[in-house]
Write an enzyme that holds these catalytic residues in place. Structure first.
Site, PDB file in Angstrom:
ATOM      1  N   THR A  13      48.597 -45.678  29.004  1.00  0.00           N
ATOM      2  CA  THR A  13      48.612 -47.141  28.946  1.00  0.00           C
ATOM      3  C   THR A  13      47.975 -47.748  30.201  1.00  0.00           C
ATOM      4  O   THR A  13      47.209 -48.702  30.098  1.00  0.00           O
ATOM      5  CB  THR A  13      50.049 -47.675  28.809  1.00  0.00           C
ATOM      6  OG1 THR A  13      50.853 -47.062  29.808  1.00  0.00           O
ATOM      7  CG2 THR A  13      50.630 -47.347  27.446  1.00  0.00           C
ATOM      8  N   VAL A  14      48.270 -47.164  31.379  1.00  0.00           N
ATOM      9  CA  VAL A  14      47.697 -47.725  32.602  1.00  0.00           C
ATOM     10  C   VAL A  14      46.177 -47.499  32.629  1.00  0.00           C
ATOM     11  O   VAL A  14      45.403 -48.410  32.924  1.00  0.00           O
ATOM     12  CB  VAL A  14      48.364 -47.128  33.866  1.00  0.00           C
ATOM     13  CG1 VAL A  14      47.629 -47.573  35.123  1.00  0.00           C
ATOM     14  CG2 VAL A  14      49.828 -47.545  33.934  1.00  0.00           C
ATOM     15  N   VAL A  33      31.777 -57.446  44.553  1.00  0.00           N
ATOM     16  CA  VAL A  33      31.355 -56.185  45.153  1.00  0.00           C
ATOM     17  C   VAL A  33      29.865 -56.186  45.476  1.00  0.00           C
ATOM     18  O   VAL A  33      29.428 -55.521  46.410  1.00  0.00           O
ATOM     19  CB  VAL A  33      31.701 -55.015  44.203  1.00  0.00           C
ATOM     20  CG1 VAL A  33      31.164 -53.697  44.741  1.00  0.00           C
ATOM     21  CG2 VAL A  33      33.197 -54.928  43.972  1.00  0.00           C
ATOM     22  N   GLU A 129      47.810 -48.828  46.352  1.00  0.00           N
ATOM     23  CA  GLU A 129      48.620 -50.046  46.214  1.00  0.00           C
ATOM     24  C   GLU A 129      49.573 -49.958  45.017  1.00  0.00           C
ATOM     25  O   GLU A 129      50.723 -50.387  45.081  1.00  0.00           O
ATOM     26  CB  GLU A 129      47.689 -51.255  46.042  1.00  0.00           C
ATOM     27  CG  GLU A 129      48.364 -52.602  45.951  1.00  0.00           C
ATOM     28  CD  GLU A 129      49.022 -52.998  47.262  1.00  0.00           C
ATOM     29  OE1 GLU A 129      48.315 -53.291  48.224  1.00  0.00           O
ATOM     30  OE2 GLU A 129      50.266 -53.013  47.318  1.00  0.00           O
ATOM     31  N   VAL A 132      53.567 -48.523  44.774  1.00  0.00           N
ATOM     32  CA  VAL A 132      54.800 -49.249  45.102  1.00  0.00           C
ATOM     33  C   VAL A 132      54.705 -50.663  44.556  1.00  0.00           C
ATOM     34  O   VAL A 132      53.775 -51.395  44.884  1.00  0.00           O
ATOM     35  CB  VAL A 132      55.034 -49.324  46.626  1.00  0.00           C
ATOM     36  CG1 VAL A 132      56.346 -50.038  46.931  1.00  0.00           C
ATOM     37  CG2 VAL A 132      55.018 -47.949  47.258  1.00  0.00           C
ATOM     38  N   ASP A 201      63.340 -42.402  42.949  1.00  0.00           N
ATOM     39  CA  ASP A 201      62.108 -43.181  42.824  1.00  0.00           C
ATOM     40  C   ASP A 201      62.026 -44.213  43.956  1.00  0.00           C
ATOM     41  O   ASP A 201      61.003 -44.353  44.621  1.00  0.00           O
ATOM     42  CB  ASP A 201      62.101 -43.866  41.455  1.00  0.00           C
ATOM     43  CG  ASP A 201      60.929 -44.808  41.290  1.00  0.00           C
ATOM     44  OD1 ASP A 201      59.837 -44.331  40.931  1.00  0.00           O
ATOM     45  OD2 ASP A 201      61.101 -46.023  41.533  1.00  0.00           O
ATOM     46  N   LYS A 205      59.304 -44.634  47.275  1.00  0.00           N
ATOM     47  CA  LYS A 205      58.585 -45.866  47.632  1.00  0.00           C
ATOM     48  C   LYS A 205      58.938 -46.320  49.050  1.00  0.00           C
ATOM     49  O   LYS A 205      58.078 -46.765  49.806  1.00  0.00           O
ATOM     50  CB  LYS A 205      58.911 -46.955  46.615  1.00  0.00           C
ATOM     51  CG  LYS A 205      58.334 -46.643  45.230  1.00  0.00           C
ATOM     52  CD  LYS A 205      58.940 -47.540  44.177  1.00  0.00           C
ATOM     53  CE  LYS A 205      58.360 -47.248  42.800  1.00  0.00           C
ATOM     54  NZ  LYS A 205      59.159 -47.918  41.740  1.00  0.00           N
ATOM     55  N   GLY A 302      54.831 -51.952  34.862  1.00  0.00           N
ATOM     56  CA  GLY A 302      54.183 -52.520  33.690  1.00  0.00           C
ATOM     57  C   GLY A 302      52.728 -52.147  33.731  1.00  0.00           C
ATOM     58  O   GLY A 302      52.145 -52.012  34.801  1.00  0.00           O
TER      59      GLY A 302
END
Lengths: 428, 428
Positions: A13-14, A33, A129, A132, A201, A205, A302
């Protein structure tokens, strides 16, 4: 201008979110960019699987090494997870001078120091990034935003699953087991929830954040961890009555270069901004010597927040390439790691004791508190209706962890105390 | 390594803070930048004045132009304020290829577009993090953290004085005039509080944030502004009763490249994270298409947060120098500015009406609402004890600003409505 060529490891999904964002934002990305960003290869476990997005079949491959070693590819994005083979992939990519963007907190918590060093040696970037609090740009904030300040404390709700469970328990008076079951049904908790509910978890982090904030290589084993699986309805009710919210907090502190990092369920005063962070949301409160308290709040995970975070890193890494400054991000852990002793770790505590309901018990208990130099902020005694026991709730002023440990040992050996039912750190 | 040489314009409280931080953090700064940072000249209005810090007398000068034109100096930090002479100083510094760090929101709100262009033309940096919410790194977050997302809304409490006043009015039931007086005595409000209480300060900050978030050159005149000087105790009481907090909010929205920016007292639902931001604190909530809601909370002003923010910018500018990438920060306003029409600006509204206390009035009012296509979320009528009037409180669903304006015109012409006492936007 030559496009930036990306190899993507993983199309869950990511990964799918990353592909979508890069496609949909092509124009904006190009403006930022200065050249196109093109995902040229995607590693999947089964090239024939049906997918929710259309991908040109020649982009898909099952051979990760082919992608890692493809000399055309500039940047590897890793969203497959895991820490063994994945580590080999990333080390090889960095050694080949490629840049890496990863959302893999386990990998960064376990091998972050090593990977950053390999990256630096090869003038490669490694950005993480999304590892966390996906929806909060906390890592770049720690690296850049606090560059002129000394960070003394990083405190946060960095696990959405446990915050969802504690929020539900608080709002509905439900039990831990019932809410966990519901969270599993809704997909907020894994079938094996251990990593979330036992605080592991969050610990990973916090190790990542502490390293960045304090410039020292905090090891995952240095993090003291307690989860939420033993939190009772009763604890939550007491917290509510006393004006607190029970939250699973990661707390990293640094005084004069001595650090402590912990994760534990904590009573947070209602007036504290972190107390109102509910559901699957995350929040990180950073205290700087000069700047005071700053809080960052947002979605913890998410697909879209995580994918967005990854693409923001991809933009940063691509800009660095164009500017010829890859591998120069300052995240040096230049300070030796000195942990605080239990004598030096200090906070307020909440204690819930079940005691014999007879005269003089409270006096005995307060004498012990005094003996260990633990002073009281408040104390409350109430009889149990159906037994000859009473409950005593103590909230202490700041006390050392060592003093509380000794105090609890004494309490456990006292006849009038039947049981130390709960012990929580208190913040705010 | 050659040190970075800095000229400081102004040695008030913020300037003094900058000098202190640069001195105290010399080691840390050197590690981050790769060379020393040295403040070589400081411009003051009177070199003989007594000061709270020791400064070598030969560093002080009353001649700003001498410092601006000193070829040795790489970076100018401006903390004198004002927009006329100061603008000349900064333009000259940029044209001479120097980099500029400023905390001057008035200057950036009025001439930001022009100054950024001059900087870019000269490959100079101009950084201004401290101009908005000193203790929150919101500008670098908008520039870097959201690079892969589309920002649709920026909403915030960006003025500490007005938030202090509204918080006190809410917590103590005090009147605007009384709290303002107290705030002035405590130094939280200026002797002439107009810029704060009429929302002008917030408007300047929102123009700066909207430009960065939406990549379009929002003019200060494009910001619709209403302050808090007409907020009554009664309004605050109604807000409380209905589950809202009254806050002065800056709201910038962007849909399909059409923007609106406003500042107005707003009813914020208690469940919204911004509702619990109290006192002089600031908070900015950024909504990204992908990332959802992210909130940044911290001190809005104060010498140390502002000075820290300036030194963080100084670090960024110095790193850019060392890396040879000055003037390359992407903050291009590449989109044309298209403002939303009043038909396109939509929100919920709170209306407080004083009406004749007789049968049929509520029906007449709800008919008018329907006529203008404004639907009701809730309505409440209550008689005034000492007169034959009643009060009607309406909370609408989303309605266009145009519809509400027409509706209010009609209300003002209706005999049964004696007075439209209050109108507030509603959020959350």
């Amino acid at each position: 201008m030559k496009p930036i060529k990306v190899g993507l490891l993983g199309l869950g999904t990511v990964g799918t979110g990353v592909v979508r964002i890069v496609e949909n934002h092509q124009e904006d990305l190009k403006k930022q960019v200065g050249s196109e960003i093109e995902i040229v290869k995607i590693v999947v476990s089964d090239v024939n699987k049906q997918r929710s997005i259309a991908v040109a079949p020649d982009k898909l491959t099952e051979d990760a090494w082919e992608v890692i070693r493809n000399p055309e590819i500039d940047v590897i994005i890793e969203v497959i997870g895991g820490t063994t083979t994945t580590k080999e992939y990333i080390v090889e990519a960095l050694n080949l001078g490629k840049h890496v963007v990863t959302a893999n907190k386990d990998l960064m918590a376990l091998y972050g120091g090593e990977l950053l060093e390999i990256a630096q040696r090869n003038s490669s970037d490694i950005y993480y990034e999304a590892s966390v609090a996906g929806g909060i740009p906390i890592i770049r904030t720690l690296v850049d935003g606090f560059s002129s300040d000394r960070i003394t404390k990083i405190m946060g709700i960095v696990n959405g699953t446990t915050n969802y469970i504690l929020t539900k328990m608080t709002q509905e008076g439900a039990s831990y087991a019932d809410v966990l079951k519901e969270a599993q049904e809704l997909g907020y908790a894994e079938a094996d929830p251990t990593s979330d509910v036992e605080g592991l978890d969050a610990a990973r982090k916090m190790a990542i954040l502490a390293r960045l904030g304090f410039h020292t290589n905090v090891d995952l084993n240095d993090v003291s961890v307690k989860g939420i699986s033993s939190v009772t309805k009763e604890d939550i009710q007491y917290a509510k009555r006393l004006g607190y919210q029970l939250k699973l907090l990661g707390i990293a502190e640094c005084d004069e270069n001595q650090v402590s990092v912990s994760v534990q369920p904590t009573m947070v005063s209602n007036s504290h901004p972190i107390a109102s962070v509910n559901g699957v949301f995350n929040a990180v409160l950073v205290t700087g010597e000069a700047v005071g308290e700053t809080m960052f709040y947002g979605a913890g995970a998410g697909e879209l927040p995580t994918a967005t975070s990854i693409v923001a890193d991809l933009v940063a890494v691509s800009k660095n390439m164009k500017l010829g400054i890859s591998g120069k991000r300052v995240n040096a852990m230049y300070k030796p790691t000195v942990l605080k002793t239990d004598e030096q770790i200090s906070s307020k505590y909440f204690l819930l004791l079940e005691v014999a309901d007879r005269a003089g018990v409270l006096a005995q208990i307060t004498q012990e508190l005094a003996k260990f130099d633990v002073s009281l902020q408040s104390v409350l005694q109430q009889a149990n209706e159906h037994s000859n026991t009473a409950e005593i709730i103590v909230i202490t002023h700041d006390a050392s962890k060592a003093a509380i440990t000794s105090l609890l040992e004494t309490f456990n050996s006292m006849d009038v105390i039947h049981q130390v039912k709960s012990v929580y750190r208190v913040e705010g």
